[in-house]
Design an enzyme around this catalytic site. Sequence first.
Site, PDB file in Angstrom:
ATOM      1  CG  ASP A   1       8.817  -7.826 -59.110  1.00  0.00           C
ATOM      2  OD1 ASP A   1       8.284  -8.683 -58.387  1.00  0.00           O
ATOM      3  OD2 ASP A   1       9.933  -7.320 -58.855  1.00  0.00           O
TER       4      ASP A   1
ATOM      5  CG  ASP B   1       7.617  -8.203 -53.793  1.00  0.00           C
ATOM      6  OD1 ASP B   1       8.315  -9.065 -53.234  1.00  0.00           O
ATOM      7  OD2 ASP B   1       7.838  -7.772 -54.936  1.00  0.00           O
TER       8      ASP B   1
END
Length: 218
Positions: free
Chosen positions: A130, A163
Site C-alpha cells: 500500500d 483497492d
Amino acid sequence: MDSARNWKIKSMMMVAMIIIVDQLSKVTVLKTMYRGQSISVFGDWLKLTFIENPGMAFGIQFGPPALISIFSIVATILIIVYLYRVGGMFRPYRISLSMVLGGAIGNIIDRVFYGKILHDDPYFLGKVVDFIHINVWRGMVPEAIPFLGGKYLALFPIWNVADMAIVLGVVGIISYQRRFHTVVEESLLNARSDSSLSEGATTSPSETSSEGEDAGKE
C-alpha cells in the site's frame, strides 16, 4: 445486450489493465522507496507512504494471512462465475464487476507471491503493498458515535490502485443494482414472449387442416 464474445473480451481487457497498472505501481514503490518512507505530493492531504498490509483493503483483518489469501481467492472465483453469468446484460454493471475483479486479482498476487519473492516466506503469506496516502480527516471520534466513539480514526487509510478499483467497482454495483435487475426482468419477459410466439408459429399445418375439415363436416 452485448454479444458474448464482445463483452468477454472487453471485460478481460479492463481486468488486465487494472492488474498491470496496479502491479507496475507496486513494483515502482518497491524499487524506489523503503518501508515506512513517506513522500509529500500535495501537502499533508496526499502523500506516498510505503507500508505492507497483512490484512484486506484498508487494513481490515479477520484472521491469519493464509486464511485471508484463501478467502480472497474463493471470493474472486465467485466474482468470475457471477460476471460470466450476467456480464452480457448491462454494460455499467459489467464494468463495475470487472473493476472489482481486477482489483481483487491485483491484491491476490501480492498475498500469494510477494512473501516468497521479497522475504522467501511460504506462498500465501505475502503482504499487500500500500502506498496511496490520502488524509481526508483524522482525529478522535465523538463519544456519541456508536462503536467508534472515543477512538482515533484516520480517513482514509493507506491503500493502492487495486483497492481504488475495488471501491469504485462496489460503488458502481450499488448504484446500478436497481437498473440491472430491471434489465434482467425485461430480458426474461422478452424471452418468454419470444418463446410463446415460437410455439404458436410451430403449429403443424396438418393440425390446422384437420380442424378445418372437422368444421366443414359440422
